[in-house]
Structures are given as structure tokens and as C-alpha cells.
Design an enzyme around this catalytic site. Structure first.
Site, PDB file in Angstrom:
ATOM      1  CE  LYS A  32      -3.847  -2.450   0.602  1.00  0.00           C
ATOM      2  NZ  LYS A  32      -3.364  -3.829   0.747  1.00  0.00           N
ATOM      3  CG  ASP A  58      -9.186  -2.921   3.382  1.00  0.00           C
ATOM      4  OD1 ASP A  58     -10.020  -3.715   3.850  1.00  0.00           O
ATOM      5  OD2 ASP A  58      -7.972  -3.102   3.451  1.00  0.00           O
ATOM      6  CE1 TYR A  97     -10.369  -8.541   4.102  1.00  0.00           C
ATOM      7  CE2 TYR A  97     -11.146  -6.768   2.680  1.00  0.00           C
ATOM      8  CZ  TYR A  97     -10.537  -7.189   3.853  1.00  0.00           C
ATOM      9  OH  TYR A  97     -10.097  -6.263   4.767  1.00  0.00           O
TER      10      TYR A  97
END
Length: 447
Positions: free
Chosen positions: A39, A116, A162
Site C-alpha cells: 500500500k 477496504d 473478502y
């Protein structure tokens, strides 16, 4: 079956030399895949529309060359999920341009991340797609079709739902997963983390339900050793809570481990053992991993190293996300039971045995802490230093209190007294909030 490691956590990404180290460990553990998806790389998520610059692309292609030289396949992640308009021609063109850039550099295996994020279809897409899942599937299918047009490649997909918790505990009943399973090209693999984001256990019936709704076996994205959600913990013990009866039910198993690369030898070693050893046992696997790990603890001066028993203690202290190691848990359980009286009797053999175990553990932690400051591998030292510091301080705090009780204080005396105050460092915002939220033994707040 895809097996390996994903660099997919939140936080500072690994250096190139750390990635090469992880490649070596992954290959030695008998696994075959590395997924690049930190990320911290803004091109993965926040700036997905912006092509990689020459230097950054060369860094990625060099990484892939190193991985392939070790027998590892490489997937590169793209995460257009934060702000994409699925039906927008310019956004679709920007995504294809990134696919073409990566494929042209030989990076033809891709991961699309839609995790997310809010599960709302952008307003501009509501006249074009029936659902959020349909829009995502359309974009993923577009990417796979482009790869096929230009020479082929694989696509993995991380859905917005997920894990089981995100479906309300019923994957089969999820309208999102139902649409996704039907609409995604059958060749696209789908990531799944289990019943939870960090799953203590994963069961066969759960995976059968997931495979049914997805119309394919899932690829496990295993957060068991991840620590990006809790900066006060690291996980240096074996993979657990997963039986080998799960393996025929999945299309892959990828571990997303600790942020600290040097801390991940046990995670990678034992995940490989779980995947390859028909008789996998977590404790035995950790013993083997500890033996193979121990040479990295060579001291900076002389020929010595941190001894095997203290390397084992390091793992024991930071065992798993849902359990302490056998020794640490045994010592603390004995102390907990011995303190479960109004005032312990210093002459009680049970009390003395618990106190002796705590003193021995504290002594060994002190030895480990000191030797770790002297190892040549400074990355390994820094990977554990903060966690060991806290372990040493907290055990010291507990021992000071128990020693005070062992001195036989009078019924009117109270701890702390004088120089026995040992918790002066427990200040700051986190502590202040925790003092307000006093949790019960089952995690409730009492209201």
C-alpha cells in the site's frame, strides 16, 4: 496451486534487498509465488492512473527477474478502487494503459485489489451497471481480455467482501458474491481471508460455501502473521488453526506477513511446511524453523550467536495472533492462578512454583534482550527491539509486584509503595482511551 507471499500490508514497504531475502525464504520453503502489492507504493492505489516512471519500472522488472531466477512467479497489483468510475471511458483507458505498460515490461500476471473501500456504486455508474459487483467484474474481465489480446497473463482479484464477517457470516447469502461469482471470467482467481480478516481458524465447510458462491475455489490471502493492524505486536510463531484438509478446497495459499521483513522467517518457513508436509504440526514445524533461523542471530563480535533456546523464546513470546507460546502461556497461567486469591500466601508451594517460573522467564528475556542488542544483523535487531523492550518491561512490572506480595506485606499495605512504582511510562492517548474502555474478560465494556 499458487503458494507464496504477498507484500500487501499497510505501512512502510520492504526494501529491494529485503524482498530478495524474502524470495530466498519463499523458494526454500517450497513455495512458488510473490505478489507485489504494498500500500506504500502510491502507484498501486492512490495514483493508479499514473504510469510508472522509468526508474520505478526498472526496479519492478529487476525484482521480477530476481524472483524468476529463484523459481518464483510474480504478480503486480493494481488498485483502482478508491476513485474509479467503472463506466468512464477515460478511467478504463487509464487502467488499460497501466496494464499495457506492465505487460510490455514482462509483468503479465496482475492482481486487482478492491478491498477496504465502501461498497457503493458511484452515481455515474448506476445507469450502466446493476450492482457494485457487476461493475467490478466488468473491469476485471476487461483487464484479462486485454492480457489475452497482447500475449496472455493471469489475473487475481481481491473482492470488497473478502471474508465471512463481511457477508454477515453467510457467504452463500451474499448478493455481492453471488453476482461476482457468476460475472467474473472463470479464469480469474479470487482472494479470500477466511471467516475473519485475521482468521484464528478456517474450516472446510466454510471454504466449500465460499467456492460454491464464487463458482471457483478461492485463493487464500492469509493474514495470520500480519501485524499492520496492531503496532504493538509481531508474530514470530508457526501457522496454526488450519488443517491440511483445506488444501484440496483452494486454488492457492498466499501469506501476508509482518511489516518487518526480518521477522517473517517463521511465518514463511511454517507456511511452506503446512503446504508441503502431510504430517504438519505447528510446534514441530516451529522447532525446525527455529533451527534454520538461528544462524541469522550471529553476534557482531567473535564467533558466537544467540543460543537456540533463546531464539525459541523469541518465537514463544510473540507466538501467534490468538495465542502466546507454550512456555510464556504456561508461566502466565500459573501466575494468574496464583494471584486469584485475596492475598497470596508466600509459604504456598503453588505460589512459589509460579513465582519461580516467572523469575526464570524474566531472566531469560533479559538475556535475550541483551544478546539481541549485540547481533550483527541490525535489521533483525530492530525488527524485534521495540517488542522485546515492552516484553521485558511488562514482565519486570509483574515480577516487582509479585516480589512485593512474596515479602509478606501487612493487610493494610498497598502497592505501589516508594521505589516500587514501575509503570510511569504508561501514558499517552492510547492508555487514556484504554482506561475509559475497561474491557471484561470476554471483551465487553459492561454497558
Amino acid at each position: 496451486m499458487l503458494t507464496g507471499v504477498i507484500e500487501g500490508f499497510y505501512g512502510r514497504d520492504w526494501r529491494q534487498d529485503e524482498r530478495l531475502m524474502v524470495f530466498d525464504w519463499t523458494a526454500a520453503a517450497g513455495m512458488n509465488t510473490y505478489v507485489y502489492g504494498p500500500k506504500d507504493d502510491v502507484h498501486v492505489r492512490a495514483r493508479w492512473r499514473v504510469p510508472y516512471g522509468t526508474d520505478d519500472l526498472a526496479r519492478l522488472t529487476g525484482l521480477a527477474t530476481e524472483a524468476r531466477g529463484r523459481g518464483l512467479g510474480v504478480f503486480v497489483a493494481l488498485a483502482p478502487c478508491l476513485d474509479v468510475t467503472y463506466s468512464d471511458a477515460a478511467d478504463r483507458a487509464a487502467l488499460i494503459a497501466r496494464v499495457d505498460q506492465l505487460a510490455g515490461a514482462g509483468l503479465r500476471d496482475l492482481v486487482l485489489l478492491f478491498d477496504d473501500i465502501p461498497s457503493d456504486l458511484p452515481e455515474a455508474d448506476r445507469g450502466q451497471f446493476d450492482s457494485f459487483a457487476a461493475a467490478q467484474a466488468d473491469l476485471a474481465n476487461l483487464v484479462l481480455a486485454r492480457l489475452r489480446e497482447t500475449g496472455g497473463g493471469q489475473v487475481l482479484f481481491c473482492p470488497t467482501e473478502y471474508c465471512g464477517r463481511m457477508t454477515g457470516g453467510d457467504p452463500r447469502g451474499s448478493a455481492y458474491l453471488q453476482v461476482l461469482g457468476r460475472a467474473l471470467d472463470p479464469a480469474i482467481g479470487v482472494f479470500w481471508t477466511g471467516p475473519e480478516i485475521v482468521s484464528a481458524t478456517i474450516g472446510a465447510d466454510h471454504l466449500r460455501a465460499v467456492a460454491e458462491v464464487l463458482c471457483r475455489k478461492p485463493v487464500i490471502w492469509d493474514n495470520f502473521h500480519a501485524n499492520d493492524y496492531d503496532i504493538r505486536r509481531v508474530h514470530a510463531g508457526p501457522l496454526g488453526g488450519r488443517g491440511r484438509d483445506l488444501l484440496p478446497l483452494v486454488a492457492g495459499w498466499i501469506t501476508n506477513p509482518n511489516n518487518e521483513a526480518e521477522a517473517n522467517f517463521p511465518a514463511i518457513h511454517t507456511t511452506g511446511a503446512y503446504l508441503n508436509d502431510p504430517d504438519y504440526d505447528p510446534v514441530r514445524a516451529m522447532a525446525r524453523a527455529g533451527g534454520d533461523w538461528q544462524p541469522r542471530f550471529r553476534l557482531a563480535f567473535g564467533e558466537g550467536a544467540v543460543p537456540p533456546d533463546l531464539v525459541a523464546l523469541l518465537s514463544d513470546l510473540f507466538w501467534q495472533p490468538f495465542a502466546l507460546g507454550p512456555r510464556t502461556e504456561g508461566v502466565l497461567a500459573a501466575v494468574r492462578a496464583a494471584l486469584d486469591v485475596a492475598r497470596p500466601d508466600p509459604g504456598d508451594p503453588v505460589w512459589q512454583a509460579a513465582l519461580a517460573g516467572l523469575r526464570a522467564l524474566k531472566l531469560d528475556v533479559n538475556r535475550l534482550f541483551t544478546l539481541m542488542t549485540e547481533i550483527a544483523n541490525r535489521d533483525l535487531f530492530h525488527a524485534f527491539h521495540g517488542y522485546l523492550w515492552e516484553a521485558q518491561e511488562e514482565l519486570g512490572h509483574l515480577l516487582v509486584y509479585c516480589d512485593w506480595l512474596d515479602s509478606g506485606p501487612g493487610p493494610e499495605e498497598a502497592f505501589p509503595a516508594g521505589d516500587l512504582i514501575h509503570n510511569f511510562y504508561r501514558l499517552g492517548l492510547g492508555v487514556a482511551v484504554q482506561e475509559i474502555l475497561k474491557r471484561g474478560p470476554k471483551g465487553g465494556f459492561g454497558h
